[in-house]
Design a protein around this motif. Structure first.
Motif, PDB file in Angstrom:
ATOM      1  N   ILE A  85      43.000  27.496  34.629  1.00 54.93           N
ATOM      2  CA  ILE A  85      43.072  28.166  35.925  1.00 54.93           C
ATOM      3  C   ILE A  85      43.653  27.185  36.936  1.00 54.93           C
ATOM      4  O   ILE A  85      43.340  25.993  36.906  1.00 54.93           O
ATOM      5  CB  ILE A  85      41.682  28.649  36.387  1.00 54.93           C
ATOM      6  CG1 ILE A  85      41.127  29.704  35.414  1.00 54.93           C
ATOM      7  CG2 ILE A  85      41.727  29.228  37.799  1.00 54.93           C
ATOM      8  CD1 ILE A  85      39.689  30.089  35.672  1.00 54.93           C
ATOM      9  N   LYS A 112      49.522  31.858  34.082  1.00 50.56           N
ATOM     10  CA  LYS A 112      48.099  31.528  34.143  1.00 50.56           C
ATOM     11  C   LYS A 112      47.487  32.112  35.416  1.00 50.56           C
ATOM     12  O   LYS A 112      48.196  32.468  36.350  1.00 50.56           O
ATOM     13  CB  LYS A 112      47.898  30.007  34.112  1.00 50.56           C
ATOM     14  CG  LYS A 112      48.334  29.378  32.799  1.00 50.56           C
ATOM     15  CD  LYS A 112      48.070  27.884  32.771  1.00 50.56           C
ATOM     16  CE  LYS A 112      48.468  27.298  31.419  1.00 50.56           C
ATOM     17  NZ  LYS A 112      48.210  25.849  31.326  1.00 50.56           N
ATOM     18  N   LYS A 113      46.153  32.202  35.421  1.00 50.51           N
ATOM     19  CA  LYS A 113      45.462  32.695  36.608  1.00 50.51           C
ATOM     20  C   LYS A 113      45.641  31.689  37.744  1.00 50.51           C
ATOM     21  O   LYS A 113      45.305  30.507  37.605  1.00 50.51           O
ATOM     22  CB  LYS A 113      43.976  32.887  36.311  1.00 50.51           C
ATOM     23  CG  LYS A 113      43.164  33.398  37.499  1.00 50.51           C
ATOM     24  CD  LYS A 113      41.709  33.635  37.107  1.00 50.51           C
ATOM     25  CE  LYS A 113      40.882  34.118  38.293  1.00 50.51           C
ATOM     26  NZ  LYS A 113      39.464  34.368  37.929  1.00 50.51           N
ATOM     27  N   ILE A 115      44.779  31.019  41.817  1.00 49.89           N
ATOM     28  CA  ILE A 115      44.006  31.370  43.011  1.00 49.89           C
ATOM     29  C   ILE A 115      44.612  30.625  44.188  1.00 49.89           C
ATOM     30  O   ILE A 115      44.691  29.391  44.174  1.00 49.89           O
ATOM     31  CB  ILE A 115      42.523  30.971  42.857  1.00 49.89           C
ATOM     32  CG1 ILE A 115      41.894  31.665  41.639  1.00 49.89           C
ATOM     33  CG2 ILE A 115      41.740  31.293  44.129  1.00 49.89           C
ATOM     34  CD1 ILE A 115      40.541  31.094  41.247  1.00 49.89           C
ATOM     35  N   PHE A 138      50.924  35.976  44.719  1.00 56.29           N
ATOM     36  CA  PHE A 138      49.739  35.924  43.866  1.00 56.29           C
ATOM     37  C   PHE A 138      48.674  36.877  44.418  1.00 56.29           C
ATOM     38  O   PHE A 138      48.440  36.911  45.635  1.00 56.29           O
ATOM     39  CB  PHE A 138      49.191  34.504  43.794  1.00 56.29           C
ATOM     40  CG  PHE A 138      50.164  33.516  43.220  1.00 56.29           C
ATOM     41  CD1 PHE A 138      50.433  33.488  41.856  1.00 56.29           C
ATOM     42  CD2 PHE A 138      50.837  32.619  44.046  1.00 56.29           C
ATOM     43  CE1 PHE A 138      51.339  32.582  41.330  1.00 56.29           C
ATOM     44  CE2 PHE A 138      51.740  31.707  43.531  1.00 56.29           C
ATOM     45  CZ  PHE A 138      52.005  31.689  42.166  1.00 56.29           C
ATOM     46  N   THR A 158      35.076  33.151  41.898  1.00 49.88           N
ATOM     47  CA  THR A 158      36.382  33.613  41.414  1.00 49.88           C
ATOM     48  C   THR A 158      36.881  32.745  40.265  1.00 49.88           C
ATOM     49  O   THR A 158      37.456  33.251  39.292  1.00 49.88           O
ATOM     50  CB  THR A 158      37.408  33.606  42.559  1.00 49.88           C
ATOM     51  OG1 THR A 158      36.887  34.362  43.666  1.00 49.88           O
ATOM     52  CG2 THR A 158      38.727  34.229  42.124  1.00 49.88           C
ATOM     53  N   GLU A 162      35.485  34.795  34.844  1.00 48.50           N
ATOM     54  CA  GLU A 162      35.918  35.184  33.503  1.00 48.50           C
ATOM     55  C   GLU A 162      35.458  34.194  32.440  1.00 48.50           C
ATOM     56  O   GLU A 162      35.817  34.348  31.270  1.00 48.50           O
ATOM     57  CB  GLU A 162      37.440  35.317  33.468  1.00 48.50           C
ATOM     58  CG  GLU A 162      37.952  36.454  34.351  1.00 48.50           C
ATOM     59  CD  GLU A 162      39.468  36.509  34.392  1.00 48.50           C
ATOM     60  OE1 GLU A 162      40.116  35.804  33.605  1.00 48.50           O
ATOM     61  OE2 GLU A 162      39.997  37.259  35.232  1.00 48.50           O
TER      62      GLU A 162
END
Length: 436
Positions: A85, A112-113, A115, A138, A158, A162
């Protein structure tokens, strides 16, 4: 289960290092108003709601073709590759810059995720400023303030939402890794264990770049040995690939049950050896210290006594470590290595019966009462083992503020005297009787 890896990416002076320190809860990154202070990646563990992840801080990426910027970009790129992440930190007080766009383009290619953490949003009235940053493309954009400690609960939720809650699947293979400075013989030890040249061995320091897993059989049981790159002092890490290797070594420690610190008998004990061992201690792993190249010692019987004294002096913080003296080249005393590793592994997982543990502590207190402080004295009501890997002992007391470090050390010594916990760190935790 492997720890997830999260990296902080952004241009200079957006507050990455302050965010890093907030998350790991210590001042590990240097924080100054001067842009570009953080050049090398810095690593730390973050714990949140019984979830743990490895956090990487990186240097600020900005437009420019000088060597400084190229080096930082190379480091950040390696961190991005290793990360699961990515937290893209931007400055909420400024408009989107060309450097932000450059970073956005890099991150878009990762799949990739990501934030977007909009830092320096210090109050509710400025929350509307985060909407400008959706232009980066994003979907996750969060307002935070590192200096005022705002927005970190949502950020952590956040990041970890997951992370799998599934129980760790038991792997019955004992995994151990060799750690140490370059050219102390880590790869040679693996080859000596295997009786074959499976790992590349060179007289030049730094041959091993990545952590290498090797499965082998010992006395009918399968084990996994992990070779790691030599850990240099930060000031001596020049090549980008070697900085990348450090992260791989940390991950190897994380997934090992036992860490074997390899020291060269030719070079002796250096200060950096202590620093390397601290990585394994912080991770709570079983510990073995292997003094390699013992064939170079002229009077081994006499020298082994001197070495034991030196080890005891230099590694007072890990006096419980299993120690072996051996030679990968001649294979002399190699038979001592695996028993030491197995013993450290078993003691790291050891569970002690509560009634027996309490009897030991009752006797210890009777022999030596806790010192009084301002007319008050520590009282221990109950103790039990609350975890293993490493063993953790929780004491219920009248006031944990009365626990002096010297008495805590006394209790640890008494536990070690009565139970064989050689080769493993242990944790003592004190909590008030009514404390959850």
């Amino acid at each position: 289960m492997m720890k997830q890896t999260v990296c902080l990416i952004g241009r200079p002076n957006v507050g990455k290092s302050t965010i890093f320190n907030r998350l790991i809860k210590e001042n590990k990154s240097i924080v100054l108003d001067t842009p570009g202070v953080t050049r090398d990646r810095i690593y730390g563990d973050v714990e949140y709601k019984n979830k743990t992840f490895l956090l990487i801080d990186t240097g600020g990426i900005e437009e420019g073709n000088d060597n400084w910027n190229k080096d930082i970009l190379a480091q950040a790129t390696l961190a991005i590759e290793e990360a699961d992440i990515i937290v893209f930190v931007v400055d909420g007080k400024e408009e989107i810059s060309s450097s932000d766009i450059k970073i956005r383009d890099i991150l878009m290619k990762t799949n990739k995720k990501v934030i977007v953490a909009v830092n320096k949003i210090d109050n509710e009235k400025r929350n509307e400023l985060i909407y400008n940053f959706y232009e980066l493309g994003f979907p996750i954009v969060l307002p935070i303030s590192a200096s005022h400690n705002l927005g970190f609960t949502e950020l952590l939720n956040t990041i970890t939402e997951e992370f799998k809650e599934q129980e760790e699947i038991e792997d019955y293979h004992l995994k151990f890794c060799f750690i140490g400075r370059p050219n102390v013989g880590k790869s040679s030890l693996i080859n000596a264990l295997l009786n074959e040249e499976r790992v590349i061995v060179s007289e030049f320091a730094g041959t091993t770049r990545d952590a290498t897993d090797t499965t082998f059989t010992y006395q009918g049981e399968e084990y996994i040995a992990i070779d790691t790159a030599g850990m240099r002092k930060k000031g001596r890490i020049y090549e980008n690939i070697e900085k990348y290797s450090l992260l791989r070594s940390l991950k190897a420690i994380d997934r090992s049950d036992v860490c074997v610190l390899v020291i060269s008998a030719e070079e002796g004990i250096l200060e950096h050896d202590k620093h390397i061992l601290s990585y394994a201690l912080d991770a709570g792993k079983g510990i073995v210290i292997a003094v390699n190249k013992w064939d170079t010692i002229k009077n081994p019987d006499q020298e082994i006594k001197n070495w034991k004294k030196n080890l005891e002096s230099h590694f007072m913080f890990a006096s419980y470590a299993n120690v072996v003296f051996l030679s990968a080249v001649t294979k002399k005393r190699m038979h001592t290595l695996m028993p030491a590793i197995i013993a450290s592994y078993e003691n790291n997982r050891k569970v002690i019966k509560t009634s027996v543990l309490n009897n030991v502590i009752i006797d210890a207190v009777a022999m030596h009462e806790p010192p009084s402080y301002k007319g008050k004295r520590l009282k221990i009501y109950f103790v039990n083992q609350t975890d293993s890997k490493p063993p953790k002992f929780t004491f219920q007391v009248n006031n944990k503020g009365l626990v002096h470090f010297s008495y805590e050390r006394y209790l640890e010594n008494k536990i070690r005297e009565n139970f064989d916990l050689t080769g493993t760190p242990i944790i003592l935790k004190f909590k008030n009787k009514k404390e959850d």
